[in-house]
Write a protein that holds these residues in place. Structure first.
Motif, mmCIF file in Angstrom:
data_model
loop_
_atom_site.group_PDB
_atom_site.id
_atom_site.type_symbol
_atom_site.label_atom_id
_atom_site.label_comp_id
_atom_site.label_asym_id
_atom_site.label_seq_id
_atom_site.Cartn_x
_atom_site.Cartn_y
_atom_site.Cartn_z
ATOM 1 N N SER A 197 -11.216 5.955 6.513
ATOM 2 C CA SER A 197 -11.740 4.711 6.745
ATOM 3 C C SER A 197 -10.937 3.666 7.287
ATOM 4 C CB SER A 197 -12.276 4.002 5.405
ATOM 5 O OG SER A 197 -11.269 3.607 4.521
ATOM 6 N N ALA A 198 -11.417 2.466 7.823
ATOM 7 C CA ALA A 198 -10.769 1.537 8.505
ATOM 8 C C ALA A 198 -9.515 0.900 7.401
ATOM 9 C CB ALA A 198 -11.667 0.309 8.914
ATOM 10 N N HIS A 199 -9.894 0.766 6.141
ATOM 11 C CA HIS A 199 -9.161 0.309 5.148
ATOM 12 C C HIS A 199 -7.920 1.187 5.114
ATOM 13 C CE1 HIS A 199 -7.594 -1.779 1.486
ATOM 14 N NE2 HIS A 199 -7.712 -0.494 0.993
ATOM 15 N N ASP A 200 -8.208 2.649 4.960
ATOM 16 C CA ASP A 200 -7.217 3.535 4.783
ATOM 17 C C ASP A 200 -6.232 3.564 6.039
ATOM 18 O OD1 ASP A 200 -8.368 4.666 2.804
ATOM 19 O OD2 ASP A 200 -9.528 5.981 3.531
ATOM 20 N N LEU A 201 -6.797 3.300 7.283
ATOM 21 C CA LEU A 201 -6.195 3.351 8.472
ATOM 22 C C LEU A 201 -5.049 2.286 8.794
ATOM 23 C CD1 LEU A 201 -5.284 4.539 11.307
ATOM 24 C CD2 LEU A 201 -7.006 3.153 12.194
ATOM 25 N N GLU A 202 -5.568 0.756 8.083
ATOM 26 C CA GLU A 202 -4.795 0.000 7.753
ATOM 27 C C GLU A 202 -3.623 0.027 6.997
ATOM 28 O OE1 GLU A 202 -4.788 -4.833 7.346
ATOM 29 O OE2 GLU A 202 -6.543 -3.910 7.092
ATOM 30 N N LYS A 203 -3.836 0.813 5.857
ATOM 31 C CA LYS A 203 -2.922 1.015 4.886
ATOM 32 C C LYS A 203 -1.711 1.944 5.626
ATOM 33 C CE LYS A 203 -3.741 1.904 0.606
ATOM 34 N NZ LYS A 203 -4.148 2.497 -0.600
ATOM 35 N N LEU A 204 -2.272 3.151 6.335
ATOM 36 C CA LEU A 204 -1.151 4.014 6.770
ATOM 37 C C LEU A 204 -0.398 3.184 7.875
ATOM 38 C CD1 LEU A 204 -3.715 6.972 7.451
ATOM 39 C CD2 LEU A 204 -1.702 6.888 5.802
ATOM 40 N N GLY A 205 -1.143 2.388 8.574
ATOM 41 C CA GLY A 205 -0.041 1.426 9.496
ATOM 42 C C GLY A 205 0.940 0.638 8.731
ATOM 43 N N GLN A 206 0.247 -0.181 7.642
ATOM 44 C CA GLN A 206 1.476 -0.683 6.741
ATOM 45 C C GLN A 206 2.644 0.407 6.195
ATOM 46 O OE1 GLN A 206 -0.859 -2.276 3.989
ATOM 47 N NE2 GLN A 206 -1.724 -3.983 5.287
ATOM 48 N N GLN A 207 2.161 1.401 5.831
ATOM 49 C CA GLN A 207 3.315 2.355 5.142
ATOM 50 C C GLN A 207 4.052 3.027 6.356
ATOM 51 O OE1 GLN A 207 0.916 5.489 3.283
ATOM 52 N NE2 GLN A 207 -0.202 3.982 2.068
ATOM 53 N N HIS A 208 3.738 3.033 7.551
ATOM 54 C CA HIS A 208 4.536 3.845 8.530
ATOM 55 C C HIS A 208 5.004 2.769 9.509
ATOM 56 C CE1 HIS A 208 3.754 7.840 7.218
ATOM 57 N NE2 HIS A 208 2.305 7.558 7.112
ATOM 58 N N GLY A 209 4.950 1.601 9.179
ATOM 59 C CA GLY A 209 5.334 0.591 10.151
ATOM 60 C C GLY A 209 4.613 0.590 11.620
ATOM 61 N N VAL A 210 3.242 0.898 11.912
ATOM 62 C CA VAL A 210 2.823 0.826 13.162
ATOM 63 C C VAL A 210 1.698 0.083 13.150
ATOM 64 C CG1 VAL A 210 1.365 2.345 14.638
ATOM 65 C CG2 VAL A 210 3.167 3.337 12.831
ATOM 66 N N PRO A 211 2.054 -1.488 13.646
ATOM 67 C CA PRO A 211 1.217 -2.551 13.661
ATOM 68 C C PRO A 211 -0.110 -2.102 14.378
ATOM 69 C CG PRO A 211 3.249 -2.959 14.903
ATOM 70 C CD PRO A 211 3.442 -1.581 14.308
ATOM 71 N N GLU A 212 0.121 -1.342 15.599
ATOM 72 C CA GLU A 212 -0.942 -0.870 16.519
ATOM 73 C C GLU A 212 -1.980 -0.224 15.625
ATOM 74 O OE1 GLU A 212 2.621 -1.238 18.834
ATOM 75 O OE2 GLU A 212 2.257 -0.042 16.891
ATOM 76 N N TRP A 213 -1.833 0.376 14.547
ATOM 77 C CA TRP A 213 -2.709 1.137 13.777
ATOM 78 C C TRP A 213 -3.663 -0.012 12.790
ATOM 79 C CZ3 TRP A 213 -0.092 5.893 11.320
ATOM 80 C CH2 TRP A 213 -0.025 6.925 12.322
ATOM 81 N N GLN A 214 -2.525 -0.966 12.367
ATOM 82 C CA GLN A 214 -3.393 -2.098 11.579
ATOM 83 C C GLN A 214 -4.413 -2.710 12.239
ATOM 84 O OE1 GLN A 214 -0.060 -4.097 9.156
ATOM 85 N NE2 GLN A 214 1.429 -2.628 9.995
ATOM 86 N N ALA A 215 -3.721 -3.000 13.517
ATOM 87 C CA ALA A 215 -4.725 -3.975 14.534
ATOM 88 C C ALA A 215 -6.080 -3.329 14.681
ATOM 89 C CB ALA A 215 -3.883 -4.308 15.749
#
Length: 394
Positions: A197-215
């Motif tokens: 989900s969008a929420h999961d993708l944002e969490k993955l971006g935080q965990q892996h340090g990928v701000p592009e995924w979070q955005a």
């Protein structure tokens, strides 16, 4: 390098050779078995598929309406449909071959009707691109006046300036490009395919340090979702339609009466299509997949060629593949040249499909090596050879 004389067009090859022992083994498999058939190009995978379908229909194991035949692309589905119709020569209630997306849309519709929900309408890539382009433009620091936004889908509203939503690596000029929009759509579609989900993708971006995924996740969860919800007509993109179809099959409200699903070019299946077939297998529907993991053409659309080597994860039990050993499209000289090229390329999954040899019934053929001092003259020479092969050899 180009092949000359001995190259047999696929339709001629289909009619010219008798089925070999491996192709006969495909046809003779138990109707309740799920299994994989792999082979190099020209080994007769599609021929075996057509004969498998024809055999089961002719001996009364299945009716034409009880079997689903899939292939990854629309043009391939049209060709396969013609081959099946020519072989079976009997009326059917619908197309004998279709793409996974065509099947998914009908299954998602069945599921919506069973639940009393709005019938889904597939949002085309062009429509989705237009929506995303307008939303991204509205987030620019110099967002357009709402009256200038004529997307055909979005209701005019106050301009939003959320440039801070995106990291500096994705500035306004980047976000204004079609390439970026395509990448953004692919990211969202592959996430949906994987059940993220969008929420999961944002969490993955935080965990892996990928701000592009979070955005991208925040854009997906807010702007894009809000617009699609506001449309209120059941619009859904391809990945969402595939997910809805998978749910309908898992819930038992779709695919009733289907006794087997046969897939050609299975290396072109996306993760979403694989999830759909996994749900069908979970309902007890046998799956038969034909393909060659070496020749995937739609990886940019999310194709997962390794599914052929990991078929047991789809059907839930080990399944020994049938490997087609003979190439019926060209002779030994051309096969030897192909093998020399293949030897320098890493093998996908098994690699056993590369051991195929030319069928003894095929003429040896010949190979011409073209050497030119310049790239332009080389291309012109290859083009001339192709034209001659088309005009002279069909």
């Amino acid at each position: 390098m180009t092949a000359r004389r001995g190259l047999v067009p696929p339709r001629e090859a289909y009619a010219r050779h008798e089925l070999d022992a491996a192709q006969l083994a495909v046809i003779q498999r138990n109707a309740t078995d799920s299994f994989v058939v792999v082979g190099a190009p020209g080994t007769g995978k599609t021929t075996a598929l057509v004969e498998l379908v024809a055999h089961r229909v002719e001996i009364g194991q299945v009716a034409t309406n009880d079997i689903v035949v899939l292939t990854g692309q629309r043009l391939a589905a049209n060709r396969l449909r013609e081959a099946l119709a020519a072989r079976l020569r009997r009326p059917t209630n619908g197309p004998l071959a279709r793409t996974p997306m065509s099947l998914a849309l009908s299954l998602a519709t069945e599921g919506a009707e069973a639940r009393g929900d709005v019938i889904p309408r597939l949002l085309t890539g062009a429509e989705q691109d237009r929506i995303i382009a307008t939303l991204l433009e509205a987030q620019a620091p110099d967002a357009l006046d709402p009256g200038a936004l004529e997307s055909g889908f979005l209701e005019p509203g106050p301009p939003e300036s959320h440039a801070a939503l995106w990291p500096n690596t994705l500035g306004h000029e980047v976000r204004a490009s079609r390439v970026f929009r395509n990448e953004l759509r692919d990211l969202i579609d592959r996430s949906i395919d994987a059940g993220i989900s969008a929420h999961d993708l944002e969490k993955l971006g935080q965990q892996h340090g990928v701000p592009e995924w979070q955005a991208a996740a925040r854009f997906w969860a807010t702007s894009l979702t809000d617009v699609l919800d506001a449309m209120r007509y059941g619009f859904a993109d391809a990945a969402e339609v595939m997910r809805q179809a998978t749910v309908a099959v898992a819930e038992g409200v779709a695919l009733s009466g289907v006794k087997v699903i046969v897939v050609d070019d299975a290396q072109e299946l996306t993760a979403g299509a694989i999830a759909l077939l996994t749900a069908a297998s979970g309902r007890g529907i046998p799956l038969v997949m034909f393909g060659n993991p070496d020749e995937t053409a739609t990886g940019f659309r999310g194709a997962v060629p390794r599914v052929l080597g990991r078929f047991d994860t789809v059907v839930g039990s080990p399944a020994e593949p049938i490997v087609l050993p003979h190439v019926h499209r060209h002779g030994s000289a051309i096969r030897h040249a192909v093998a020399r090229v293949e030897a320098r390329i890493g093998a996908a999954e098994w690699g056993t499909q590369r051991k195929a040899i030319a069928s003894p019934s095929m003429p040896a053929g010949s190979v011409v090596v073209i050497e030119k001092p310049q790239r332009a003259t080389e291309l012109a020479a290859v083009a001339r050879a192709l034209r001659e092969a088309h005009v002279r050899d069909g």
